[in-house]
Design a protein around this motif. Sequence first.
Motif, short mmCIF file in Angstrom:
data_model
loop_
_atom_site.label_atom_id
_atom_site.label_comp_id
_atom_site.label_asym_id
_atom_site.label_seq_id
_atom_site.Cartn_x
_atom_site.Cartn_y
_atom_site.Cartn_z
N ALA A 187 -20.89 55.14 -31.67
CA ALA A 187 -20.27 56.41 -32.06
C ALA A 187 -20.17 57.36 -30.87
N LYS A 188 -21.22 57.40 -30.07
CA LYS A 188 -21.20 58.28 -28.90
C LYS A 188 -20.15 57.83 -27.88
N TRP A 189 -20.11 56.53 -27.58
CA TRP A 189 -19.14 56.04 -26.62
C TRP A 189 -17.71 56.19 -27.14
N TYR A 190 -17.53 55.99 -28.43
CA TYR A 190 -16.20 56.16 -29.02
C TYR A 190 -15.72 57.59 -28.78
N ARG A 191 -16.56 58.56 -29.10
CA ARG A 191 -16.17 59.95 -28.88
C ARG A 191 -15.95 60.24 -27.40
N PHE A 192 -16.80 59.71 -26.57
CA PHE A 192 -16.71 59.98 -25.14
C PHE A 192 -15.45 59.39 -24.52
N LEU A 207 -12.68 57.60 -26.24
CA LEU A 207 -11.42 57.42 -26.97
C LEU A 207 -11.01 58.58 -27.86
N TYR A 208 -11.93 59.37 -28.27
CA TYR A 208 -11.64 60.36 -29.30
C TYR A 208 -12.02 61.74 -28.79
N PRO A 209 -11.09 62.65 -28.77
CA PRO A 209 -11.38 63.97 -28.19
C PRO A 209 -12.19 64.87 -29.14
N ALA A 210 -13.46 64.55 -29.31
CA ALA A 210 -14.34 65.37 -30.13
C ALA A 210 -15.62 65.59 -29.34
N PRO A 211 -16.30 66.68 -29.61
CA PRO A 211 -17.47 67.01 -28.80
C PRO A 211 -18.66 66.08 -29.03
N LEU A 212 -19.38 65.86 -27.95
CA LEU A 212 -20.68 65.18 -28.01
C LEU A 212 -21.72 66.29 -27.91
N ASP A 213 -22.00 66.90 -29.05
CA ASP A 213 -22.88 68.05 -29.04
C ASP A 213 -24.06 67.85 -29.99
N ASP A 214 -24.89 68.87 -30.09
CA ASP A 214 -26.07 68.79 -30.95
C ASP A 214 -25.69 68.56 -32.41
N GLU A 215 -24.61 69.16 -32.86
CA GLU A 215 -24.21 68.99 -34.25
C GLU A 215 -23.83 67.54 -34.54
N PHE A 216 -23.15 66.89 -33.63
CA PHE A 216 -22.81 65.48 -33.79
C PHE A 216 -24.09 64.64 -33.89
N ALA A 217 -25.05 64.91 -33.02
CA ALA A 217 -26.33 64.18 -33.06
C ALA A 217 -27.05 64.43 -34.37
N ARG A 218 -27.07 65.69 -34.83
CA ARG A 218 -27.73 66.00 -36.11
C ARG A 218 -27.05 65.29 -37.27
N GLU A 219 -25.74 65.20 -37.25
CA GLU A 219 -25.01 64.53 -38.32
C GLU A 219 -25.35 63.03 -38.36
N ILE A 220 -25.48 62.42 -37.19
CA ILE A 220 -25.88 61.02 -37.14
C ILE A 220 -27.26 60.86 -37.79
N VAL A 221 -28.19 61.73 -37.42
CA VAL A 221 -29.55 61.66 -37.99
C VAL A 221 -29.49 61.88 -39.51
N ARG A 222 -28.72 62.87 -39.97
CA ARG A 222 -28.60 63.11 -41.42
C ARG A 222 -28.08 61.87 -42.14
N LEU A 223 -27.10 61.21 -41.57
CA LEU A 223 -26.56 60.00 -42.19
C LEU A 223 -27.60 58.89 -42.25
N ILE A 224 -28.33 58.72 -41.18
CA ILE A 224 -29.38 57.69 -41.16
C ILE A 224 -30.44 57.99 -42.20
N LEU A 225 -30.88 59.23 -42.27
CA LEU A 225 -31.91 59.59 -43.24
C LEU A 225 -31.39 59.49 -44.67
N ARG A 226 -30.13 59.77 -44.88
CA ARG A 226 -29.54 59.63 -46.21
C ARG A 226 -29.56 58.18 -46.63
N LEU A 227 -29.24 57.28 -45.71
CA LEU A 227 -29.30 55.86 -46.04
C LEU A 227 -30.71 55.47 -46.42
#
Length: 80
Positions: A49-54, A56-76
């Motif tokens: 996900a990080k490399w994809y954003r970095f 191919l996809y013009p979206a920020p690699l910021d704290d919010e993106f990292a937090r969302e990844i963690v939220r998704l993992i914890l939700r699973l």
Amino acid sequence: DPEFAREFQRVFIVPRKEALAALLKRGVQRGELAVDTNVDVLADLIYGAKWYRFLLYPAPLDDEFAREIVRLILRLRSET
């Protein structure tokens, strides 16, 4: 350049993936992740996900993106 690719993987990619896998394994040991979590695949998903954003996809690699990844993992985890 195949030689550069091998060296980049050895020096940059592998150590980072191993560090993330170790962190995820601690999460499994603490009960924060399911005991059957495949930490190698999860590390690939996180870095993918990080490399994809970095690259191919013009979206920020910021704290919010990292937090969302963690939220998704914890939700699973909470759904198992």
